[in-house]
Write a protein that holds these residues in place. Structure first.
Motif, mmCIF file in Angstrom:
data_model
loop_
_atom_site.group_PDB
_atom_site.id
_atom_site.type_symbol
_atom_site.label_atom_id
_atom_site.label_comp_id
_atom_site.label_asym_id
_atom_site.label_seq_id
_atom_site.Cartn_x
_atom_site.Cartn_y
_atom_site.Cartn_z
ATOM 1 N N SER A 59 -7.224 -28.067 27.216
ATOM 2 C CA SER A 59 -5.771 -27.228 28.619
ATOM 3 C C SER A 59 -4.553 -27.629 28.229
ATOM 4 O O SER A 59 -3.709 -26.714 28.037
ATOM 5 N N LEU A 60 -3.733 -29.194 27.705
ATOM 6 C CA LEU A 60 -2.470 -28.998 26.840
ATOM 7 C C LEU A 60 -1.916 -28.510 25.482
ATOM 8 O O LEU A 60 -0.633 -28.175 25.662
ATOM 9 N N PHE A 61 -3.232 -28.070 24.763
ATOM 10 C CA PHE A 61 -3.143 -26.934 23.431
ATOM 11 C C PHE A 61 -3.108 -25.591 23.256
ATOM 12 O O PHE A 61 -3.415 -25.197 24.415
ATOM 13 N N SER A 62 -2.090 -25.160 21.944
ATOM 14 C CA SER A 62 -2.132 -23.975 22.682
ATOM 15 C C SER A 62 -3.019 -23.303 21.779
ATOM 16 O O SER A 62 -4.225 -23.838 20.964
ATOM 17 N N LEU A 63 -3.286 -21.859 22.474
ATOM 18 C CA LEU A 63 -4.522 -21.188 22.161
ATOM 19 C C LEU A 63 -4.000 -21.296 20.682
ATOM 20 O O LEU A 63 -5.733 -20.637 20.073
ATOM 21 N N VAL A 64 -3.038 -20.629 20.192
ATOM 22 C CA VAL A 64 -2.903 -20.257 18.650
ATOM 23 C C VAL A 64 -3.599 -21.723 18.024
ATOM 24 O O VAL A 64 -4.283 -21.535 17.168
ATOM 25 N N ILE A 81 -14.673 -16.206 19.852
ATOM 26 C CA ILE A 81 -13.674 -16.252 20.945
ATOM 27 C C ILE A 81 -13.347 -16.483 22.153
ATOM 28 O O ILE A 81 -12.345 -16.881 22.715
ATOM 29 N N CYS A 82 -14.939 -16.512 22.979
ATOM 30 C CA CYS A 82 -15.032 -16.661 24.544
ATOM 31 C C CYS A 82 -15.761 -18.125 24.252
ATOM 32 O O CYS A 82 -15.069 -18.548 24.659
ATOM 33 N N LEU A 83 -16.047 -19.382 23.276
ATOM 34 C CA LEU A 83 -15.864 -20.715 22.774
ATOM 35 C C LEU A 83 -14.461 -20.905 22.839
ATOM 36 O O LEU A 83 -14.633 -22.471 23.304
ATOM 37 N N ILE A 84 -13.802 -20.078 21.828
ATOM 38 C CA ILE A 84 -12.266 -20.938 22.257
ATOM 39 C C ILE A 84 -11.299 -20.809 23.057
ATOM 40 O O ILE A 84 -10.750 -21.662 23.627
ATOM 41 N N THR A 85 -11.647 -19.470 23.897
ATOM 42 C CA THR A 85 -11.577 -19.099 25.937
ATOM 43 C C THR A 85 -11.405 -19.968 26.360
ATOM 44 O O THR A 85 -10.808 -21.069 26.858
ATOM 45 N N ASN A 86 -13.524 -21.071 26.299
ATOM 46 C CA ASN A 86 -14.006 -21.224 26.784
ATOM 47 C C ASN A 86 -14.017 -23.310 26.395
ATOM 48 O O ASN A 86 -12.772 -23.700 27.742
ATOM 49 N N TRP A 87 -13.137 -23.444 25.511
ATOM 50 C CA TRP A 87 -12.110 -24.897 24.996
ATOM 51 C C TRP A 87 -11.016 -25.554 25.743
ATOM 52 O O TRP A 87 -10.830 -25.678 26.588
ATOM 53 N N PRO A 128 -6.551 -15.244 20.717
ATOM 54 C CA PRO A 128 -7.764 -16.242 19.352
ATOM 55 C C PRO A 128 -8.051 -14.033 19.091
ATOM 56 O O PRO A 128 -7.962 -14.548 17.713
ATOM 57 N N LEU A 129 -7.997 -13.731 19.261
ATOM 58 C CA LEU A 129 -8.237 -12.138 18.831
ATOM 59 C C LEU A 129 -7.619 -11.353 17.727
ATOM 60 O O LEU A 129 -7.849 -11.209 16.653
ATOM 61 N N ASN A 130 -6.117 -11.405 17.848
ATOM 62 C CA ASN A 130 -5.118 -11.203 17.293
ATOM 63 C C ASN A 130 -5.094 -12.448 15.959
ATOM 64 O O ASN A 130 -4.422 -11.703 14.857
ATOM 65 N N VAL A 131 -5.406 -13.534 15.916
ATOM 66 C CA VAL A 131 -5.410 -14.101 14.568
ATOM 67 C C VAL A 131 -6.652 -14.694 13.785
ATOM 68 O O VAL A 131 -6.339 -14.928 12.929
ATOM 69 N N LEU A 143 -7.271 -5.257 26.778
ATOM 70 C CA LEU A 143 -6.248 -5.672 26.407
ATOM 71 C C LEU A 143 -5.792 -5.314 24.830
ATOM 72 O O LEU A 143 -5.087 -5.254 24.489
ATOM 73 N N TYR A 144 -6.704 -6.046 24.036
ATOM 74 C CA TYR A 144 -6.289 -5.866 22.951
ATOM 75 C C TYR A 144 -5.940 -4.380 21.858
ATOM 76 O O TYR A 144 -5.427 -4.314 21.289
ATOM 77 N N HIS A 145 -7.364 -3.225 22.918
ATOM 78 C CA HIS A 145 -7.251 -2.392 22.357
ATOM 79 C C HIS A 145 -5.909 -1.967 22.857
ATOM 80 O O HIS A 145 -5.285 -0.709 22.673
ATOM 81 N N THR A 146 -5.104 -1.948 24.263
ATOM 82 C CA THR A 146 -3.819 -1.060 24.654
ATOM 83 C C THR A 146 -2.880 -1.731 23.453
ATOM 84 O O THR A 146 -2.218 -0.752 23.260
ATOM 85 N N TYR A 147 -2.888 -2.649 23.503
ATOM 86 C CA TYR A 147 -1.922 -3.137 22.612
ATOM 87 C C TYR A 147 -1.810 -3.088 21.120
ATOM 88 O O TYR A 147 -1.023 -1.824 20.074
#
Length: 313
Positions: A131-136, A178-184, A250-253, A267-271
């Motif tokens: 949780s201390l690391f950036s999602l990027v 992408i869900c696994l990255i968010t879970n991490w 992660p979607l954007n990256v 949310l991403y489709h709105t952007y």
């Protein structure tokens, strides 16, 4: 006798002075809240109202005029094939995120709290470190590890005659990654919240159930889970709201919503509609629908979490 009582009451009231019919409102708290109120109005209130206003127009952010289309943008949200696919993807995201970020942390927190006991500290540290690391950073790390051609997982599988699928070309597989990255990123925070909620349950109730010979699984199911309902509902709603927000990075990256909108969410489709395709009306309608969904989740949180606290008090 009656006249004497009336005279005595008049004397007492004259000595105590005039009766106060009302208290003056103290306006100091409003002055203290005024700076926050101004900031919320400028950066939240006005954008929400302006987004609602734009949702009734067709505008590309460049044209000096806006074409009024009424509810066509909202109809398009639920009838356009791309928007419906994005909505379906969003439901898949929510289902996977609830399993990864709520159900599994809840099970592990129950095991740690009731079956492991005293050594809770190392688990908290171990699960919370990501949780201390950036999602990027997490997105780049996972995209390298799971690279189908040159990633470590692909190289290991190749030694055993297996092949890692091209998950970037598959919407369903991309959603899972992408869900696994968010879970991490989110797992440790949710785990600590749930573990703290379980630790706040009175020990004497659990000890009394043990003395009565009630099996541990019945204690957990009939006592622990109902008493921890407010915390669990809060974490569940937090998982849905923040999970959909965290998925954006992660979607954007990695996939940018592809292939063919197969991994995009609302949310991403709105952007994408608002700032890439310049379909401001459609983006505003999507944002308004998302805002209404989040308001419903907030109402549920207030009902179950805050209401549960009041009943507990």
């Amino acid at each position: 006798m009656l006249s004497n009582n009336i005279q005595a009451k008049e004397k007492i009231s004259s000595r105590s002075g005039p009766v106060k019919r009302g208290k003056k409102m103290n306006i100091k708290p409003f002055f203290y809240l005024l700076p926050s109120g101004i900031l919320i109005s400028i950066f939240i209130g006005f954008p929400v109202l302006y987004t609602l206003y734009l949702s009734f127009f067709n505008w590309n952010l460049i044209s000096p005029t806006k074409e009024f289309v009424g509810f066509n943008n909202y109809i398009n949200v639920f009838t356009d094939p791309t928007n419906r696919q994005v909505m379906f993807n969003t439901l898949i995201y929510i289902g996977i995120l609830v399993i990864l970020n709520f159900v599994i942390p809840y099970l592990i927190s129950i095991i740690v709290n009731f079956f492991i006991g005293k050594t809770k500290g190392p688990y908290k540290i171990l699960f919370f470190i990501p949780s201390l690391f950036s999602l990027v950073v997490g997105a780049m790390l996972f995209s390298w590890i799971l690279n189908p051609v040159s990633g470590p997982v692909a190289l290991i599988l190749r030694d055993y005659g297996m092949k890692l699928p091209q998950w970037t070309n598959s919407g369903s597989l991309a959603i899972i990654v992408i869900c696994l990255i968010t879970n991490w990123k989110v797992f440790g925070y949710n785990f600590i919240l749930l573990l703290t909620g379980l630790g706040s349950i009175p020990k004497n109730i659990i000890e009394a159930a043990k003395i009565d010979g009630i099996p541990k699984w019945r204690v957990i199911w009939d006592i622990v889970l109902p008493m921890n309902k407010s915390v669990s509902v809060y974490v569940l709603i937090l998982t849905i709201v923040e999970g959909l927000q965290y998925v954006f990075t992660p979607l954007n990256v990695i996939t940018q919503g592809g292939p063919n909108y197969g991994s995009s969410n609302i949310l991403y489709h709105t952007y994408l509609n608002g700032f890439v395709l310049y379909k401001t009306g459609n983006a505003s309608a999507l944002a308004t629908v998302t805002f209404i969904i989040f308001l419903i989740l907030l109402a549920l949180e207030i009902k179950f979490v805050e209401g549960g606290r009041k009943h507990a008090d």
